[in-house]
Design a protein around this motif. Structure first.
Motif, PDB file in Angstrom:
ATOM      1  N   VAL A  37       0.851  -1.190   0.000  1.00 15.96           N
ATOM      2  CA  VAL A  37       0.000   0.000   0.000  1.00 15.96           C
ATOM      3  C   VAL A  37       0.885   1.238   0.000  1.00 15.96           C
ATOM      4  N   GLU A  38       0.635   2.135  -0.951  1.00 13.30           N
ATOM      5  CA  GLU A  38       1.401   3.377  -1.038  1.00 13.30           C
ATOM      6  C   GLU A  38       0.840   4.376  -0.028  1.00 13.30           C
ATOM      7  N   VAL A  39       1.603   4.656   1.029  1.00 12.81           N
ATOM      8  CA  VAL A  39       1.163   5.573   2.080  1.00 12.81           C
ATOM      9  C   VAL A  39       1.634   6.991   1.834  1.00 12.81           C
ATOM     10  N   LEU A  40       2.762   7.138   1.146  1.00 15.72           N
ATOM     11  CA  LEU A  40       3.290   8.412   0.691  1.00 15.72           C
ATOM     12  C   LEU A  40       3.832   8.183  -0.719  1.00 15.72           C
ATOM     13  N   PRO A  41       4.071   9.230  -1.487  1.00 18.54           N
ATOM     14  CA  PRO A  41       4.607   9.008  -2.828  1.00 18.54           C
ATOM     15  C   PRO A  41       5.866   8.135  -2.810  1.00 18.54           C
ATOM     16  N   ASN A  42       5.775   6.980  -3.468  1.00 18.49           N
ATOM     17  CA  ASN A  42       6.870   6.013  -3.603  1.00 18.49           C
ATOM     18  C   ASN A  42       7.234   5.300  -2.305  1.00 18.49           C
ATOM     19  N   LEU A  43       6.463   5.471  -1.238  1.00 22.22           N
ATOM     20  CA  LEU A  43       6.717   4.790   0.035  1.00 22.22           C
ATOM     21  C   LEU A  43       5.571   3.821   0.315  1.00 22.22           C
ATOM     22  N   TYR A  44       5.905   2.554   0.584  1.00 19.17           N
ATOM     23  CA  TYR A  44       4.904   1.499   0.667  1.00 19.17           C
ATOM     24  C   TYR A  44       5.023   0.724   1.980  1.00 19.17           C
ATOM     25  N   MET A  45       3.869   0.361   2.515  1.00 16.49           N
ATOM     26  CA  MET A  45       3.791  -0.598   3.601  1.00 16.49           C
ATOM     27  C   MET A  45       3.487  -1.965   2.997  1.00 16.49           C
ATOM     28  N   VAL A  46       4.169  -3.003   3.505  1.00 17.33           N
ATOM     29  CA  VAL A  46       4.109  -4.337   2.917  1.00 17.33           C
ATOM     30  C   VAL A  46       3.735  -5.355   3.988  1.00 17.33           C
ATOM     31  N   ALA A  47       2.893  -6.311   3.632  1.00 21.09           N
ATOM     32  CA  ALA A  47       2.571  -7.430   4.516  1.00 21.09           C
ATOM     33  C   ALA A  47       2.183  -8.623   3.655  1.00 21.09           C
ATOM     34  N   ASN A  48       2.604  -9.825   4.068  1.00 18.39           N
ATOM     35  CA  ASN A  48       2.225 -11.020   3.325  1.00 18.39           C
ATOM     36  C   ASN A  48       2.251 -12.242   4.219  1.00 18.39           C
ATOM     37  N   MET A  49       1.590 -13.290   3.749  1.00 20.82           N
ATOM     38  CA  MET A  49       1.633 -14.609   4.357  1.00 20.82           C
ATOM     39  C   MET A  49       2.270 -15.560   3.353  1.00 20.82           C
ATOM     40  N   GLN A  50       3.010 -16.559   3.872  1.00 23.60           N
ATOM     41  CA  GLN A  50       3.788 -17.442   3.013  1.00 23.60           C
ATOM     42  C   GLN A  50       3.500 -18.903   3.340  1.00 23.60           C
ATOM     43  N   LEU A  51       3.392 -19.704   2.299  1.00 17.37           N
ATOM     44  CA  LEU A  51       3.271 -21.156   2.426  1.00 17.37           C
ATOM     45  C   LEU A  51       4.403 -21.781   1.622  1.00 17.37           C
ATOM     46  N   LYS A  52       5.171 -22.689   2.255  1.00 16.84           N
ATOM     47  CA  LYS A  52       6.399 -23.196   1.656  1.00 16.84           C
ATOM     48  C   LYS A  52       6.378 -24.722   1.606  1.00 16.84           C
ATOM     49  N   ARG A  53       7.014 -25.245   0.548  1.00 22.13           N
ATOM     50  CA  ARG A  53       7.124 -26.694   0.367  1.00 22.13           C
ATOM     51  C   ARG A  53       8.572 -27.021   0.023  1.00 22.13           C
ATOM     52  N   MET A  54       9.215 -27.812   0.899  1.00 19.35           N
ATOM     53  CA  MET A  54      10.604 -28.178   0.688  1.00 19.35           C
ATOM     54  C   MET A  54      10.738 -29.077  -0.540  1.00 19.35           C
ATOM     55  N   ILE A  55      11.702 -28.766  -1.405  1.00 16.46           N
ATOM     56  CA  ILE A  55      11.982 -29.576  -2.587  1.00 16.46           C
ATOM     57  C   ILE A  55      13.105 -30.559  -2.303  1.00 16.46           C
ATOM     58  N   THR A  56      14.215 -30.039  -1.815  1.00  9.16           N
ATOM     59  CA  THR A  56      15.348 -30.894  -1.482  1.00  9.16           C
ATOM     60  C   THR A  56      16.194 -30.209  -0.425  1.00  9.16           C
ATOM     61  N   GLU A  57      16.912 -30.995   0.360  1.00 11.89           N
ATOM     62  CA  GLU A  57      17.778 -30.445   1.393  1.00 11.89           C
ATOM     63  C   GLU A  57      18.903 -31.420   1.693  1.00 11.89           C
ATOM     64  N   LYS A  58      20.034 -30.859   2.059  1.00 10.98           N
ATOM     65  CA  LYS A  58      21.163 -31.647   2.516  1.00 10.98           C
ATOM     66  C   LYS A  58      21.129 -31.668   4.030  1.00 10.98           C
ATOM     67  N   THR A  59      21.084 -32.850   4.622  1.00 10.23           N
ATOM     68  CA  THR A  59      20.920 -33.000   6.065  1.00 10.23           C
ATOM     69  C   THR A  59      22.211 -33.498   6.709  1.00 10.23           C
ATOM     70  N   PRO A  60      22.371 -33.255   8.013  1.00  7.33           N
ATOM     71  CA  PRO A  60      23.544 -33.775   8.715  1.00  7.33           C
ATOM     72  C   PRO A  60      23.560 -35.302   8.734  1.00  7.33           C
ATOM     73  N   GLU A  61      24.732 -35.853   8.868  1.00  6.11           N
ATOM     74  CA  GLU A  61      24.871 -37.308   8.929  1.00  6.11           C
ATOM     75  C   GLU A  61      24.218 -37.841  10.197  1.00  6.11           C
ATOM     76  N   ASN A  62      23.353 -38.838  10.024  1.00 13.80           N
ATOM     77  CA  ASN A  62      22.643 -39.490  11.129  1.00 13.80           C
ATOM     78  C   ASN A  62      21.785 -38.520  11.932  1.00 13.80           C
ATOM     79  N   PHE A  63      21.355 -37.443  11.280  1.00 13.91           N
ATOM     80  CA  PHE A  63      20.500 -36.488  11.986  1.00 13.91           C
ATOM     81  C   PHE A  63      19.610 -35.797  10.952  1.00 13.91           C
ATOM     82  N   ASP A  64      18.979 -34.714  11.329  1.00 12.30           N
ATOM     83  CA  ASP A  64      18.078 -34.005  10.435  1.00 12.30           C
ATOM     84  C   ASP A  64      18.217 -32.509  10.666  1.00 12.30           C
ATOM     85  N   ASN A  65      17.823 -31.720   9.671  1.00  8.44           N
ATOM     86  CA  ASN A  65      17.788 -30.271   9.865  1.00  8.44           C
ATOM     87  C   ASN A  65      16.650 -29.903  10.815  1.00  8.44           C
ATOM     88  N   LEU A  66      16.948 -29.008  11.738  1.00  5.34           N
ATOM     89  CA  LEU A  66      15.955 -28.576  12.702  1.00  5.34           C
ATOM     90  C   LEU A  66      15.383 -27.198  12.365  1.00  5.34           C
TER      91      LEU A  66
END
Length: 234
Positions: free
Chosen positions: A174-203
């Motif tokens: 939302v433009e509150v002043l000329p060229n100045l904006y307030m921003v807000a969003n919600m995000q939903l994420k899906r992991m594709i691939t990851e490298k994990t520690p040996e004998n453990f998992d990313n926390l």
């Protein structure tokens, strides 16, 4: 009496027709006006991560926001940031530190009126992170419930960990002043691939969030402020 009613009726129909014609001409005139849109680089900061840094002693992070309009409603957009989490809990203590980058597009779903320049947008991102994880301690229990819970202090660091995920966003700018904006969003994420520690998992994955109780699905949010550096109008 009948003549009077007919006369009044005709006058009303004429007035209605005149009003309808006036509104049609006004609408056509408004539609024929073409407003120039400003094109430029919009950059800003995520206030949510800065506020969390100030109130959460286990967290430290920042995020830079950016986008650039390539068409009237279409933007290329992205975020870059760094996160450090030093988590101490009843069952496990660990540290995660690293940086991330997200790139994609935003599409404005909102039809601006006249010369307004606001957004209700749908966005898509491809996110990538490079980080390290230090496992300090974890508790475990044997199958027999009569035995107590054991604590294993390992203090082992895993470096060179990576993650790649897909992210969708729904938000506003939302433009509150000329060229100045307030921003807000919600995000939903899906992991594709990851490298994990040996004998453990990313926390925890920087930019993605915690993974120890959500698996491959992550959620997040952003609210901040952006400033547009205007380049040209068309």
């Amino acid at each position: 009496m009948i003549y009077t009613l007919r006369y009044v009726t005709n006058i009303l129909f004429l007035l209605i027709g005149f009003i309808a014609l006036s509104q049609t001409q006004e609408s056509t005139a408004i539609d024929s006006v073409q407003y120039k849109r400003t094109y430029g680089l919009r950059v800003g900061i995520d206030a949510a991560s800065l506020i969390r840094t100030g109130i959460d002693p286990e967290y430290n992070g920042f995020q830079i926001l950016g986008d650039y309009r390539i068409k009237d409603r279409l933007y290329i957009a992205g975020e870059i940031g760094n996160e450090n989490l030093d988590r101490n809990s009843d069952r496990i203590d660990f540290k995660t530190s690293g940086s991330y980058f997200k790139a994609g597009i935003d599409y404005n779903l909102y039809q601006n009126w006249l010369d307004m320049d606001n957004m209700i947008y749908f966005g898509a991102r491809l996110g990538a992170a490079n980080f390290s994880q230090n496992l300090l301690r974890y508790d475990y229990a044997q199958d027999n419930s009569y035995f107590p819970v054991f604590t294993n202090a390992v203090n082992r660091e895993f470096k060179g960990l990576t993650a790649l995920w897909l992210e969708i966003q729904l938000g506003i700018k939302v433009e509150v002043l000329p060229n100045l904006y307030m921003v807000a969003n919600m995000q939903l994420k899906r992991m594709i691939t990851e490298k994990t520690p040996e004998n453990f998992d990313n926390l925890y994955v920087p930019g993605f969030g915690k993974t120890y109780d959500t698996g491959e699905i992550g959620v997040g949010y952003t609210y901040g402020i952006m400033y547009r550096i205007p380049f040209f109008k068309k």
